[in-house]
Design a protein around this motif. Structure first.
Motif, short mmCIF file in Angstrom:
data_model
loop_
_atom_site.label_atom_id
_atom_site.label_comp_id
_atom_site.label_asym_id
_atom_site.label_seq_id
_atom_site.Cartn_x
_atom_site.Cartn_y
_atom_site.Cartn_z
N PHE A 60 -39.34 -22.90 53.61
CA PHE A 60 -39.52 -22.98 55.05
C PHE A 60 -39.93 -21.64 55.64
CE2 PHE A 60 -37.41 -26.99 54.46
CZ PHE A 60 -38.02 -27.80 55.41
N LYS A 61 -39.38 -20.56 55.14
CA LYS A 61 -39.77 -19.22 55.62
C LYS A 61 -41.26 -18.97 55.36
CE LYS A 61 -38.46 -14.33 55.10
NZ LYS A 61 -39.70 -13.69 54.76
N GLN A 62 -41.70 -19.25 54.14
CA GLN A 62 -43.10 -19.05 53.79
C GLN A 62 -43.99 -19.96 54.64
OE1 GLN A 62 -44.56 -16.77 51.78
NE2 GLN A 62 -46.49 -17.57 52.52
N GLY A 63 -43.58 -21.21 54.81
CA GLY A 63 -44.37 -22.14 55.62
C GLY A 63 -44.51 -21.70 57.07
N ILE A 64 -43.43 -21.20 57.63
CA ILE A 64 -43.48 -20.68 59.02
C ILE A 64 -44.42 -19.48 59.07
CG2 ILE A 64 -42.13 -19.40 60.74
CD1 ILE A 64 -41.51 -22.29 61.02
N GLU A 65 -44.29 -18.57 58.12
CA GLU A 65 -45.08 -17.35 58.13
C GLU A 65 -46.56 -17.60 57.86
OE1 GLU A 65 -42.91 -14.84 55.41
OE2 GLU A 65 -41.43 -14.31 56.96
N ASP A 66 -46.89 -18.59 57.03
CA ASP A 66 -48.32 -18.85 56.77
C ASP A 66 -48.92 -19.88 57.73
OD1 ASP A 66 -47.82 -21.48 55.77
OD2 ASP A 66 -47.89 -20.84 53.69
N GLY A 67 -48.09 -20.43 58.62
CA GLY A 67 -48.60 -21.34 59.64
C GLY A 67 -48.72 -22.79 59.22
N SER A 68 -48.25 -23.14 58.03
CA SER A 68 -48.30 -24.54 57.63
C SER A 68 -47.11 -25.33 58.20
CB SER A 68 -48.34 -24.68 56.10
OG SER A 68 -47.19 -24.12 55.51
N ASP A 105 -38.32 -14.15 65.00
CA ASP A 105 -39.58 -13.42 65.10
C ASP A 105 -40.53 -14.20 66.01
OD1 ASP A 105 -41.96 -12.05 64.78
OD2 ASP A 105 -41.70 -11.79 62.62
N LYS A 106 -40.82 -13.64 67.17
CA LYS A 106 -41.63 -14.35 68.18
C LYS A 106 -43.01 -14.73 67.69
CE LYS A 106 -39.11 -12.60 72.06
NZ LYS A 106 -39.06 -12.50 73.45
N LYS A 107 -43.53 -14.00 66.72
CA LYS A 107 -44.87 -14.34 66.22
C LYS A 107 -44.88 -15.67 65.45
CE LYS A 107 -45.21 -12.11 61.73
NZ LYS A 107 -44.32 -11.14 61.24
#
Length: 183
Positions: free
Chosen positions: A30-38, A66-68
């Protein structure tokens, strides 16, 4: 592919899955998915998570802070077709008949500002823009209308719009090769 996750699923993730994942594979997925936008975290869901369950989601998922990673929904405007769907397909007609036109319009305005509506509108935006081929909405809600609410639940609305809607266990099963979950 874009995966839009509802508040109920974030809470379930933190309560029932992450504590039993010693290698943190689910958390990292989930962390990776949030960070890569998927995986999409919309602002209204983030706000709900900050009010419910003693902020359990915000306390346990560092990437939530993280707001981004938060997708703003202020630019999502329902089309005339969407308004028609709210009036005729998304509303539960037996509940609607109990209201005056003014009461219904007030409740519709509240619904349009809700996380549920924003999740659906965000999914439709991705589809309309042709940005992605598949949109998946993740929610722990059931499609049965058993709570006397005026508007149908997320799975029922997704069914009307032909948007795939999965529960968290179904999503984890669908992506288990990537998650590599082992108990």
């Amino acid at each position: 592919m874009k995966i839009i996750v509802d508040t109920s699923s974030w809470i379930a993730l933190v309560r029932y899955y992450i504590p039993f994942d010693p290698k943190s594979n689910i958390y990292l997925f989930f962390k990776q998915g949030i960070e890569d936008g998927s995986i999409i975290l919309i602002d209204e869901v983030h706000q709900e998570c900050s009010f419910v369950a003693k902020k359990i989601v915000l306390k346990n998922l560092s990437f939530f802070n993280d707001k981004k990673n938060i997708t703003r929904t202020t630019d999502l405007y329902p089309s005339p077709k969407f308004f028609n769907l709210i009036d005729n397909q998304f509303s539960i007609q037996s509940q609607k008949r109990r209201l005056t036109n003014v009461e219904f319009e007030n409740r519709k305005e509240i619904f349009l500002k809700s996380a549920d509506s924003k999740i659906i509108l965000q999914g439709l935006k991705f589809i309309k823009e042709g940005e992605i081929a598949d949109v998946i909405v993740v929610s722990e809600e059931t499609s049965s209308a058993n709570d006397h609410k005026l508007f149908k639940k997320i799975p029922a609305i997704c069914s009307i719009l032909k948007i795939e809607c999965l529960t968290l266990p179904d999503l984890i099963e669908k992506f288990n090769n990537e998650i590599n979950l082992k108990f």
